[in-house]
Design an enzyme around this catalytic site. Structure first.
Site, PDB file in Angstrom:
ATOM      1  N   CYS A  18      29.942  39.894  -4.524  1.00 29.63           N
ATOM      2  CA  CYS A  18      29.230  39.727  -5.847  1.00 29.63           C
ATOM      3  C   CYS A  18      29.329  38.085  -5.749  1.00 29.63           C
ATOM      4  O   CYS A  18      30.267  37.623  -5.962  1.00 29.63           O
ATOM      5  CB  CYS A  18      29.759  40.204  -7.195  1.00 29.63           C
ATOM      6  SG  CYS A  18      28.552  39.888  -8.378  1.00 29.63           S
ATOM      7  N   LEU A  19      27.834  37.583  -6.106  1.00 25.84           N
ATOM      8  CA  LEU A  19      28.063  36.160  -5.897  1.00 25.84           C
ATOM      9  C   LEU A  19      28.501  35.550  -7.643  1.00 25.84           C
ATOM     10  O   LEU A  19      28.940  34.449  -7.468  1.00 25.84           O
ATOM     11  CB  LEU A  19      26.234  35.731  -6.264  1.00 25.84           C
ATOM     12  CG  LEU A  19      25.438  36.026  -5.034  1.00 25.84           C
ATOM     13  CD1 LEU A  19      24.129  35.884  -4.987  1.00 25.84           C
ATOM     14  CD2 LEU A  19      26.106  35.255  -3.969  1.00 25.84           C
ATOM     15  N   GLN A  34      23.111  37.649 -14.172  1.00 28.42           N
ATOM     16  CA  GLN A  34      23.952  36.556 -13.378  1.00 28.42           C
ATOM     17  C   GLN A  34      23.359  35.021 -13.595  1.00 28.42           C
ATOM     18  O   GLN A  34      24.050  34.073 -13.290  1.00 28.42           O
ATOM     19  CB  GLN A  34      23.899  36.714 -11.738  1.00 28.42           C
ATOM     20  CG  GLN A  34      24.664  38.097 -11.538  1.00 28.42           C
ATOM     21  CD  GLN A  34      24.426  38.228 -10.044  1.00 28.42           C
ATOM     22  OE1 GLN A  34      23.400  39.047  -9.746  1.00 28.42           O
ATOM     23  NE2 GLN A  34      25.614  38.211  -9.161  1.00 28.42           N
ATOM     24  N   GLY A  93      20.966  40.555  -3.165  1.00 26.61           N
ATOM     25  CA  GLY A  93      20.539  40.747  -4.457  1.00 26.61           C
ATOM     26  C   GLY A  93      20.744  40.003  -5.698  1.00 26.61           C
ATOM     27  O   GLY A  93      21.792  39.253  -5.409  1.00 26.61           O
ATOM     28  N   HIS A 117      24.860  45.145 -13.411  1.00 32.90           N
ATOM     29  CA  HIS A 117      24.779  43.688 -14.118  1.00 32.90           C
ATOM     30  C   HIS A 117      24.130  43.665 -15.173  1.00 32.90           C
ATOM     31  O   HIS A 117      24.524  43.149 -16.393  1.00 32.90           O
ATOM     32  CB  HIS A 117      24.122  42.626 -13.073  1.00 32.90           C
ATOM     33  CG  HIS A 117      25.230  42.137 -11.985  1.00 32.90           C
ATOM     34  ND1 HIS A 117      26.173  41.477 -12.320  1.00 32.90           N
ATOM     35  CD2 HIS A 117      25.243  42.112 -10.594  1.00 32.90           C
ATOM     36  CE1 HIS A 117      27.060  41.012 -11.267  1.00 32.90           C
ATOM     37  NE2 HIS A 117      26.123  41.470 -10.035  1.00 32.90           N
ATOM     38  N   HIS A 158      24.471  48.173  -7.884  1.00 38.06           N
ATOM     39  CA  HIS A 158      25.222  47.105  -8.152  1.00 38.06           C
ATOM     40  C   HIS A 158      24.609  46.104  -9.107  1.00 38.06           C
ATOM     41  O   HIS A 158      25.051  45.761 -10.243  1.00 38.06           O
ATOM     42  CB  HIS A 158      25.613  46.300  -6.897  1.00 38.06           C
ATOM     43  CG  HIS A 158      26.400  44.929  -6.925  1.00 38.06           C
ATOM     44  ND1 HIS A 158      27.789  44.813  -6.577  1.00 38.06           N
ATOM     45  CD2 HIS A 158      25.912  43.850  -7.474  1.00 38.06           C
ATOM     46  CE1 HIS A 158      27.850  43.580  -6.861  1.00 38.06           C
ATOM     47  NE2 HIS A 158      27.089  42.880  -7.393  1.00 38.06           N
ATOM     48  N   GLU A 159      23.296  45.926  -8.900  1.00 39.81           N
ATOM     49  CA  GLU A 159      22.434  45.104  -9.649  1.00 39.81           C
ATOM     50  C   GLU A 159      22.037  45.787 -11.082  1.00 39.81           C
ATOM     51  O   GLU A 159      22.254  45.025 -12.190  1.00 39.81           O
ATOM     52  CB  GLU A 159      21.000  44.860  -9.096  1.00 39.81           C
ATOM     53  CG  GLU A 159      20.977  44.176  -7.561  1.00 39.81           C
ATOM     54  CD  GLU A 159      22.022  42.825  -7.520  1.00 39.81           C
ATOM     55  OE1 GLU A 159      22.266  42.371  -8.697  1.00 39.81           O
ATOM     56  OE2 GLU A 159      22.571  42.740  -6.706  1.00 39.81           O
TER      57      GLU A 159
HETATM   58  O1  GNR Z   1      25.088  39.336  -1.829  1.00 39.26           O
HETATM   59  C1  GNR Z   1      25.381  40.482  -2.104  1.00 39.26           C
HETATM   60  N1  GNR Z   1      25.882  41.502  -1.326  1.00 39.26           N
HETATM   61  C2  GNR Z   1      26.291  42.858  -1.592  1.00 39.26           C
HETATM   62  C3  GNR Z   1      27.171  43.354  -0.597  1.00 39.26           C
HETATM   63  C4  GNR Z   1      27.621  44.804  -1.101  1.00 39.26           C
HETATM   64  C5  GNR Z   1      27.118  45.086  -2.162  1.00 39.26           C
HETATM   65  C6  GNR Z   1      26.442  44.494  -3.167  1.00 39.26           C
HETATM   66  C7  GNR Z   1      26.245  43.141  -2.787  1.00 39.26           C
HETATM   67  S1  GNR Z   1      25.191  42.459  -4.226  1.00 39.26           S
HETATM   68  C8  GNR Z   1      25.494  40.592  -3.716  1.00 39.26           C
HETATM   69  C9  GNR Z   1      24.935  39.933  -4.604  1.00 39.26           C
HETATM   70  C10 GNR Z   1      25.364  40.050  -5.893  1.00 39.26           C
HETATM   71  O2  GNR Z   1      26.135  39.643  -6.361  1.00 39.26           O
HETATM   72  N2  GNR Z   1      24.337  40.771  -6.605  1.00 39.26           N
HETATM   73  O3  GNR Z   1      24.440  41.163  -7.929  1.00 39.26           O
HETATM   74 NI    NI Z   2      26.744  40.833  -8.257  1.00 37.84          NI
END
Ligand code: GNR
Ligand code: NI
Length: 181
Positions: A91-92, A51, A46, A137, A133-134
Site C-alpha cells: 500500500c502506498l 490516501q 491503484g 480505503h 483494497h481501494e
Molecule cells: O500499488 C499497489 N499495489 C497493490 C498490490 C497488491 C494489492 C493491492 C495493491 S494497491 C497498491 C496501491 C495502493 O496503496 N492503493 O491503495
Molecule cells: Ni492502499
C-alpha cells in the site's frame, strides 16, 4: 496536472469514511487526473481518494504495464463476490511493507464514471483484489488491519523509524537571510 501528497500510516486522516460524490464537474475531472498522475509517479496500481486527503468515494486503478487501462470508479458498490485468493499486498500509505491478505477472487461492481454515467463490471485477478483494497480505503480501512496486532505494531514502529531516517537525510531548509543590524 499536479502530484498530490499521499498520507502515510498511522495518519488518522486515513481512518476517515469517504462521502459519496454528488457533483460530476470539471473539478472532479481534475481530481481524477491528478490521482492518476500521483499513482503512476508513486508508482502504484491503484489509489483511493482517502490516501490523498480527499474524502469522497473515488478510486483510480491501472494494473496494466503500459498505463493504457485506466479504470475510474466513483461511488462503487460490490454487488457480488465469489472465490477466494491470497495476495501479497502492499500500500502506498504503508510504504515498504508487504504481506498476505485473503479476499474474494471475483467481484461484480456497480459504479459511476467521471461523467456520472453508471456502469457494472465483472472483475477478477489483481484488478478484483485492488478494487477491494481501494474500497477499504474509502471506509478508513488499511490492509494492515487484517494482520495481527503484533505485526501491525511492528509495522508502525518501522515506518516511524524510516520516516525519522528520511527526515535526517533531507537537507534542512536554508535559514532566511536576516538583514545585518
Ligand atoms: O500499488 C499497489 N499495489 C497493490 C498490490 C497488491 C494489492 C493491492 C495493491 S494497491 C497498491 C496501491 C495502493 O496503496 N492503493 O491503495
Ligand atoms: Ni492502499
Amino acid at each position: 496536472m499536479a502530484l498530490l501528497t499521499i498520507l502515510e500510516y498511522p495518519d488518522p486522516r486515513l481512518r476517515t469514511r469517504a462521502e459519496p460524490v454528488t457533483v460530476f464537474d470539471e473539478a472532479l475531472g481534475r481530481q481524477i487526473d491528478d490521482m492518476f498522475e500521483t499513482m503512476y509517479a508513486a508508482p502504484g496500481i491503484g489509489l483511493a481518494a482517502t490516501q490523498v486527503d480527499y474524502h469522497r468515494r473515488l478510486i483510480v486503478i491501472d494494473v496494466s504495464e503500459d498505463k493504457a487501462q485506466k479504470h475510474v470508479f466513483v461511488n462503487p458498490e460490490i454487488l457480488a463476490r465469489s472465490g477466494s485468493a491470497v495476495t501479497e499486498e502492499g500500500c502506498l500509505s504503508v510504504p515498504g511493507i508487504f504481506d498476505e491478505v485473503q479476499r474474494a477472487s471475483q467481484v461484480r461492481v456497480r459504479a459511476r464514471d467521471r461523467h456520472g454515467i453508471e456502469f457494472e463490471q465483472d472483475l477478477e485477478g489483481i484488478l478484483a483484489v485492488c478494487l477491494q483494497h481501494e474500497m477499504d480505503h474509502l471506509e478508513g480501512k488499511l490492509f494492515v488491519d487484517y494482520l495481527s496486532d503484533l505485526k501491525r505494531e511492528r509495522i508502525r514502529k518501522k515506518l516511524d523509524k524510516d520516516r525519522k531516517a528520511r527526515a535526517a537525510s533531507t537537507p534542512a531548509p536554508l535559514p532566511a537571510r536576516v538583514p545585518a543590524l
